[in-house]
Design a protein around this motif. Structure first.
Motif, PDB file in Angstrom:
ATOM      1  N   TYR A 148       0.593  29.433  29.136  1.00 40.95           N
ATOM      2  CA  TYR A 148      -0.161  30.008  28.023  1.00 40.95           C
ATOM      3  C   TYR A 148      -1.632  29.623  28.105  1.00 40.95           C
ATOM      4  N   GLU A 149      -2.510  30.631  27.941  1.00 33.75           N
ATOM      5  CA  GLU A 149      -3.945  30.365  27.895  1.00 33.75           C
ATOM      6  C   GLU A 149      -4.480  30.509  26.478  1.00 33.75           C
ATOM      7  N   ASP A 150      -4.286  31.685  25.864  1.00 34.57           N
ATOM      8  CA  ASP A 150      -4.798  31.888  24.514  1.00 34.57           C
ATOM      9  C   ASP A 150      -4.243  33.182  23.925  1.00 34.57           C
ATOM     10  N   GLU A 151      -4.685  33.497  22.716  1.00 37.34           N
ATOM     11  CA  GLU A 151      -4.340  34.754  22.056  1.00 37.34           C
ATOM     12  C   GLU A 151      -5.624  35.524  21.815  1.00 37.34           C
ATOM     13  N   ARG A 152      -5.592  36.809  22.156  1.00 31.14           N
ATOM     14  CA  ARG A 152      -6.735  37.693  21.925  1.00 31.14           C
ATOM     15  C   ARG A 152      -6.225  39.015  21.384  1.00 31.14           C
ATOM     16  N   ASN A 153      -6.784  39.441  20.291  1.00 30.58           N
ATOM     17  CA  ASN A 153      -6.447  40.746  19.719  1.00 30.58           C
ATOM     18  C   ASN A 153      -4.941  40.933  19.537  1.00 30.58           C
ATOM     19  N   GLY A 154      -4.251  39.889  19.100  1.00 31.27           N
ATOM     20  CA  GLY A 154      -2.810  39.983  18.878  1.00 31.27           C
ATOM     21  C   GLY A 154      -1.965  39.878  20.127  1.00 31.27           C
ATOM     22  N   LYS A 155      -2.596  39.600  21.261  1.00 31.62           N
ATOM     23  CA  LYS A 155      -1.874  39.463  22.530  1.00 31.62           C
ATOM     24  C   LYS A 155      -1.886  38.009  22.984  1.00 31.62           C
ATOM     25  N   LEU A 156      -0.721  37.512  23.361  1.00 30.40           N
ATOM     26  CA  LEU A 156      -0.629  36.201  23.991  1.00 30.40           C
ATOM     27  C   LEU A 156      -0.909  36.394  25.471  1.00 30.40           C
ATOM     28  N   ARG A 157      -1.719  35.515  26.038  1.00 33.52           N
ATOM     29  CA  ARG A 157      -2.141  35.657  27.430  1.00 33.52           C
ATOM     30  C   ARG A 157      -1.617  34.477  28.240  1.00 33.52           C
ATOM     31  N   TYR A 158      -0.934  34.800  29.332  1.00 38.05           N
ATOM     32  CA  TYR A 158      -0.337  33.798  30.215  1.00 38.05           C
ATOM     33  C   TYR A 158      -0.779  34.052  31.649  1.00 38.05           C
ATOM     34  N   TRP A 159      -0.904  32.971  32.404  1.00 36.81           N
ATOM     35  CA  TRP A 159      -1.169  33.068  33.842  1.00 36.81           C
ATOM     36  C   TRP A 159       0.064  32.604  34.591  1.00 36.81           C
ATOM     37  N   ILE A 160       0.410  33.332  35.657  1.00 35.66           N
ATOM     38  CA  ILE A 160       1.560  32.986  36.497  1.00 35.66           C
ATOM     39  C   ILE A 160       1.107  32.923  37.949  1.00 35.66           C
ATOM     40  N   ASP A 161       1.449  31.841  38.624  1.00 34.81           N
ATOM     41  CA  ASP A 161       1.155  31.680  40.050  1.00 34.81           C
ATOM     42  C   ASP A 161       2.040  32.639  40.839  1.00 34.81           C
ATOM     43  N   THR A 162       1.453  33.382  41.757  1.00 33.14           N
ATOM     44  CA  THR A 162       2.228  34.327  42.574  1.00 33.14           C
ATOM     45  C   THR A 162       2.861  33.653  43.786  1.00 33.14           C
ATOM     46  N   GLY A 163       2.439  32.432  44.068  1.00 32.22           N
ATOM     47  CA  GLY A 163       2.936  31.743  45.244  1.00 32.22           C
ATOM     48  C   GLY A 163       2.162  32.085  46.499  1.00 32.22           C
ATOM     49  N   ALA A 164       1.114  32.913  46.344  1.00 32.16           N
ATOM     50  CA  ALA A 164       0.346  33.349  47.512  1.00 32.16           C
ATOM     51  C   ALA A 164      -0.519  32.229  48.072  1.00 32.16           C
ATOM     52  N   GLY A 165      -1.086  31.401  47.209  1.00 33.35           N
ATOM     53  CA  GLY A 165      -1.893  30.281  47.657  1.00 33.35           C
ATOM     54  C   GLY A 165      -3.208  30.656  48.294  1.00 33.35           C
ATOM     55  N   HIS A 166      -3.593  31.907  48.227  1.00 27.22           N
ATOM     56  CA  HIS A 166      -4.864  32.356  48.781  1.00 27.22           C
ATOM     57  C   HIS A 166      -5.304  33.581  47.999  1.00 27.22           C
ATOM     58  N   GLY A 167      -6.376  34.160  48.373  1.00 25.93           N
ATOM     59  CA  GLY A 167      -6.800  35.409  47.745  1.00 25.93           C
ATOM     60  C   GLY A 167      -7.836  35.197  46.671  1.00 25.93           C
ATOM     61  N   THR A 168      -8.089  36.260  45.956  1.00 28.02           N
ATOM     62  CA  THR A 168      -9.204  36.263  45.023  1.00 28.02           C
ATOM     63  C   THR A 168      -8.781  36.382  43.573  1.00 28.02           C
ATOM     64  N   GLY A 169      -7.523  36.190  43.266  1.00 29.06           N
ATOM     65  CA  GLY A 169      -7.038  36.398  41.900  1.00 29.06           C
ATOM     66  C   GLY A 169      -8.012  35.959  40.833  1.00 29.06           C
ATOM     67  N   GLU A 170      -8.001  36.631  39.728  1.00 27.95           N
ATOM     68  CA  GLU A 170      -8.910  36.357  38.632  1.00 27.95           C
ATOM     69  C   GLU A 170      -8.687  34.981  38.028  1.00 27.95           C
ATOM     70  N   ALA A 171      -7.553  34.353  38.346  1.00 25.18           N
ATOM     71  CA  ALA A 171      -7.204  33.102  37.700  1.00 25.18           C
ATOM     72  C   ALA A 171      -8.199  31.989  37.978  1.00 25.18           C
ATOM     73  N   GLY A 172      -8.822  31.996  39.135  1.00 26.26           N
ATOM     74  CA  GLY A 172      -9.749  30.926  39.457  1.00 26.26           C
ATOM     75  C   GLY A 172     -10.840  30.797  38.411  1.00 26.26           C
ATOM     76  N   GLU A 173     -11.367  31.907  37.939  1.00 22.11           N
ATOM     77  CA  GLU A 173     -12.431  31.850  36.943  1.00 22.11           C
ATOM     78  C   GLU A 173     -11.875  31.629  35.546  1.00 22.11           C
ATOM     79  N   ALA A 174     -10.607  31.974  35.330  1.00 25.31           N
ATOM     80  CA  ALA A 174     -10.071  31.885  33.991  1.00 25.31           C
ATOM     81  C   ALA A 174      -9.231  30.635  33.777  1.00 25.31           C
ATOM     82  N   GLY A 175      -9.097  29.839  34.816  1.00 22.48           N
ATOM     83  CA  GLY A 175      -8.385  28.582  34.672  1.00 22.48           C
ATOM     84  C   GLY A 175      -6.892  28.700  34.843  1.00 22.48           C
ATOM     85  N   GLY A 176      -6.397  29.850  35.325  1.00 21.46           N
ATOM     86  CA  GLY A 176      -4.946  30.044  35.449  1.00 21.46           C
ATOM     87  C   GLY A 176      -4.446  29.395  36.618  1.00 21.46           C
TER      88      GLY A 176
END
Length: 176
Positions: A148-176
């Protein structure tokens, strides 16, 4: 899709992929040629050689289907990147399970299967959201490793690791 329609999906206010498809194709896709055109359009949405519609991102659509019977249970969308709307509301992954198939593990299985697909797209973690009052979806996300990261506009927001271990996923900037 008739089950989705019976629960009120497909109305003009329904901004989901299911709603869009019901409005655009719902009464025509029993014709094999129309259904083939529908599937071709879904494949184009994933094709980076084809520019996405304005305001949209590339998206891979996966169907949840029983391998033995061919019964369709739902679908899951893996969005290749986030725009402003997806960052706040929609996330990288969204899923719809038909009403009679809910609470039987299909959403959890589909999300688990979609994570490696997202990883193959170069996303090391993905944003998955749900309505704050959708307990079933929240459990699916948490069971699949959602943090769980936060709630925005009535939506709960979660980050899930894909297991890829590389790439550019948005999570790096968002703390996921």
């Amino acid at each position: 899709m008739k089950e989705f329609e019976a629960e009120g999906r497909g109305v003009p206010e329904d901004g989901s992929n299911v709603g869009r498809d019901l409005r655009g194709w719902g009464h025509r896709w029993e014709d094999p040629a129309v259904f083939a055109a529908y599937v071709a359009g879904l494949r184009e949405e994933a094709d980076h050689a084809v520019p996405p519609r304005p305001g949209w991102v590339h998206c891979t659509q996966l169907w949840v289907v029983d391998a033995d019977s061919g019964t369709y249970y739902g679908r899951i969308a893996v969005r290749h990147e986030l725009n402003e709307f997806l960052r706040d509301i929609g996330g990288h992954i969204g899923y719809d399970i038909r009403p009679t198939a809910r609470r039987r593990g299909y959403a959890t299985a589909a999300l688990r299967e979609a994570l490696p697909v997202a990883g193959e797209l170069g996303l090391r973690s993905v944003l998955v959201t749900c309505d704050y009052d959708n307990v079933a979806s929240r459990k699916v996300i948490e069971t699949c490793g959602g943090v769980y990261e936060d709630e925005r506009n009535g939506k709960l927001r979660y980050w899930i690791d894909t297991g890829a271990g590389h790439g550019t996923g948005e999570a790096g900037e968002a703390g996921g």
